[in-house]
Design an enzyme around this catalytic site. Structure first.
Site, PDB file in Angstrom:
ATOM      1  N   TYR A 294      51.535  76.442  37.841  1.00 58.63           N
ATOM      2  CA  TYR A 294      52.584  75.464  38.139  1.00 58.63           C
ATOM      3  C   TYR A 294      52.360  74.204  37.311  1.00 58.63           C
ATOM      4  CZ  TYR A 294      56.214  73.566  41.255  1.00 58.63           C
ATOM      5  OH  TYR A 294      57.380  73.065  41.793  1.00 58.63           O
ATOM      6  N   TYR A 344      62.896  74.011  35.554  1.00 60.84           N
ATOM      7  CA  TYR A 344      62.246  73.668  36.817  1.00 60.84           C
ATOM      8  C   TYR A 344      63.054  74.320  37.936  1.00 60.84           C
ATOM      9  CZ  TYR A 344      60.829  70.706  40.786  1.00 60.84           C
ATOM     10  OH  TYR A 344      60.382  70.244  42.000  1.00 60.84           O
TER      11      TYR A 344
END
Lengths: 391, 340
Positions: A294, A344
């Site tokens: 991430y 995102y």
């Protein structure tokens, strides 16, 4: 031994385009992504009997089920804590499938995060109420500490102080992400790589974070279809077996601001996830050929490498500088371009890339990948997966 | 440690000032004209308010009124004295003139309006006669603001109709301040080279803390410029941010201790973007570790962003962004030593 490891697999992935202004409702994005994932799995909407998403999602499963003709649902669940939920949705689905509660579970996340509510603008002007979740912001927003970039910057500054990491060390993460995105037609930054000099020249957002340390904001949706390993073997694509699926909340956990622990240079909740993943899968870091970590902000990639056992504590910067995360390296990373480069989508697009790596269909396929480790949001209660190829 | 709460004034001055609390500044006075359609028309045209209930009888009836109504926010307009009175004041000093004089005596010669909160009881209709009266509700201790040291003067204006029924109340707040000779010390830094004039712009309120049963004590203490730390009443361990239960021993009983106000910078951020209008940028936000052992998120004052360092010793300061919010901040301990 747990019934979970290897019991379920991701059999379908589907997404909308990734953009800055979808021009469509979040519900429509969710429907499009879910339908694409069901189709990719070779299934029909009527086969789906379970759905999982984030508490942050604005489109409840009932709206999607009703619109797509999914019909009856036997399992539905939601995971909190923003991007920390991503791999947790797959854990929920895998547990439901492994226990026979449901047969076909779709995990999804869709939003207009750029054209609608932008998380990057921060919490300062959100409505005030007396809930514990809202009151937690009372220790931040009156002082101007309001945005995710600022929250991460506080950790990053301390990490630099203790381990001698520099802005360039963070920049190398961005350069790798953007190099991979540059070759991915689905990525927002397709065809637009950056250099370390570009990174160093980008403006400050929240020192020590520069603009190019921060992931973009995106509109889009991503969905995944989870079924039993046996069923997956009869479907069109090679299954991405779920060997490990774990959540983690650390001691003295806060939402993005766990600044009160004895030390704040690690990510103990990610360490907790990693230990579970290796125990479930009976694998070690050495058995993992690629990672999707991430990357909402570059600095927290370094302690993830440390917490997950790819390098000793404080040496994340050296592991990166030595080229280990590049395509020819020891641990090719974020082959889709990450959230900095592709989009995102709260970590869900990274899970889809993990599936492609197992299928051998990534646009940046680094050769045979038997096992890939995927993580969810950092700074928050989080989650992770180890996906593997069928033997 | 600084003590901005009491200011530089004698107790006698404070007493004279506080004697105004509860006193009438303006005895009930009627507006010059009754509520009327021409003035409503000028107002809604100027405000570009196209709601038809202000001018169109049938639209107003469809909306459940007996006829056209005045915009609620005109309440104050009906009682204004008009242009002539403002340039040719009558000789008789009002209570407001007296209070303004007393504040000027304390050095508070400048003024800026900060808040106006209305509560409306009923809609005004053409023909209504509106009066206003004004009472002092509160005079704050001296506060350090972005404009300079000053006091917030809160008054309540009551608007009544001809029958004496209240039609609206207005809580009105002014900051009467001593203009700072140089830009006031902002919590957290100001951009180098920024023209001084810009520094004097009044800023919107800082984001409000969400106050609940578990944290109210801390913000209440902060308003008195006391930095407190929650302490378990049983095992005596300290904790921050506060919570209802001790993670060490499980006790729900707690009290507080007052922090000495000393610590060091544990980490910090220099925020540039996005900019929230309540703050000056670049903005230094720090995690300070107190000598008592707990940490808190705070702002740093009296230091340029480039001069902040992890480990830097700091001492407690206070910032009072508005009358309802006081927050602990910290400034370099070295600078403090030099001042003495």
């Amino acid at each position: 031994m747990s019934v979970l490891p290897g019991a379920a697999a991701i059999a379908g992935i589907g997404a909308t385009e990734f953009s800055k202004e979808s021009g469509r409702s979040e519900l429509r994005l969710a429907c499009e992504a879910v339908l694409a994932a069901i189709t990719d799995a070779g299934l029909q909407p009527s086969d789906v009997d379970g759905m999982v998403t984030f508490t942050a999602d604005t489109s409840s499963e009932i709206h999607i089920a009703r619109n797509l003709g999914i019909g009856e649902l036997k399992f539905f669940s939601r995971i909190g804590h923003g991007g920390g939920a991503a791999c947790g949705t797959v854990q929920q689905a895998a547990m439901a499938v492994a226990t026979g509660v449901a047969d076909v579970v779709v995990c999804y996340r869709a939003f207009n995060e750029r054209s609608g509510t932008r998380y990057g603008l921060g919490q300062a002007d959100r409505p005030v109420d007396v809930s514990a979740d809202r009151a937690a912001y009372s220790w931040m927003t009156p002082f101007g500490l309001s945005t995710p970039a600022q929250w991460v910057a506080m950790f990053a500054r301390r990490y630099m102080h203790e381990y001698g990491a520099t802005s360039e060390d963070f920049g190398r993460i961005a350069v790798i992400d953007r190099a991979h995105a540059a070759k991915n037609p689905a990525a927002w930054f397709y065809g637009r790589p950056i250099t370390l000099e570009d990174h160093q020249a980008s403006r400050w957002i929240a020192e020590p974070l520069r603009l190019l340390d921060c992931c973009q904001e995106s509109d889009g949706g991503q969905a995944l279809v989870v079924v039993s390993a046996d069923r997956a073997r009869d479907l069109p694509h090679p299954p991405a077996l779920i060997w490990g699926a774990a959540q983690g909340s650390g001691n003295d956990q806060h939402m993005m601001t766990s600044y009160y622990r004895s030390e704040i240079t690690g990510i103990p909740e990610m360490g907790l996830v990693g230990r579970q993943l290796y125990a479930q899968s009976r694998l070690t870091p050495g058995d993992v050929q690629a990672a999707i970590l991430y990357d909402h902000f570059t600095p927290l990639v370094l302690p993830q490498l440390e917490e997950l056992g790819f390098c000793p504590k404080g040496e994340g910067k050296d592991f990166v500088a030595d080229g280990n995360l590049e395509l020819g390296g020891r641990l090719p990373f974020n082959t889709h371009g990450g959230q900095l480069g592709e989009a995102y989508i709260h970590g869900m697009n990274g899970i889809a890339e993990g599936v492609r790596l197992i299928r051998g269909t990534s646009v940046n396929q680094p050769g045979d990948v038997h096992n890939v480790l995927v993580t969810a949001g950092t700074g928050v209660p989080t989650s992770g997966l180890i996906l593997g190829a069928d033997a | 440690m600084s003590d901005h709460g009491s200011g530089a004034h004698s107790g006698e001055y404070e007493d004279r000032l506080q004697a105004w609390v509860g006193r009438e500044l303006l005895t009930r006075r009627f507006g010059q004209d009754p509520v009327n359609v021409p003035m409503i028309r000028h107002w809604v045209e100027a405000m570009a308010d196209d709601n038809p209930i202000y001018l169109d009888e049938s639209a107003a009836r469809e909306a459940g009124r007996d006829g056209v109504v005045a915009p609620a926010s005109m309440a104050q307009a009906w009682t204004m004295r008009g242009y002539a009175a403002s340039v040719r004041p009558d000789g008789e000093p009002t209570g407001m003139d007296e209070l303004t004089g007393l504040l000027a005596e304390g050095g508070y010669t400048s003024v800026v309006a900060t808040d106006s909160e209305f509560e409306f009881e009923r809609e005004l209709v053409p023909g209504d006669r509106v009066s206003v009266e004004e009472v002092v509700e509160a005079i704050s201790p001296e506060k350090k603001t972005g404009l300079g040291a000053g006091r917030f003067i809160t008054t309540v204006r009551t608007y009544r109709d001809a029958a004496g029924e209240v039609v609206a109340t207005q809580r009105w707040r002014l900051l009467r301040f001593r203009p700072a000779e140089k830009p006031a010390q902002e919590p957290a830094g100001k951009p180098a080279g920024k023209p001084e004039g810009e520094e004097a712009e009044a800023r919107p309120l800082r984001p409000r803390p969400a106050i609940n049963h578990d944290n109210a004590f801390w913000f209440e203490a902060a308003r008195e410029h006391r930095l407190v730390i929650q302490r378990c009443a049983d095992c005596k361990s300290l904790r921050h941010p506060p919570g209802p239960c001790c993670p060490q021993c499980g006790s729900f009983a707690w009290d507080t201790v007052e922090a000495k106000g000393e610590g060091h910078v544990y980490s910090y951020v220099v925020a540039h973007h996005p900019r929230h209008p309540a703050f000056g940028y670049p903005l230094v936000i720090a995690v300070v570790e107190l000598t008592e052992g707990t940490r808190l998120i705070t702002n740093l004052t009296g230091v340029e962003p480039a001069d902040v360092q992890i480990g830097m010793p700091v001492v407690l300061d206070w910032i009072d962004p508005d009358p309802d919010l006081s927050l602990p901040a910290f400034r370099p301990a070295d600078a403090d030593a030099k001042e003495r």
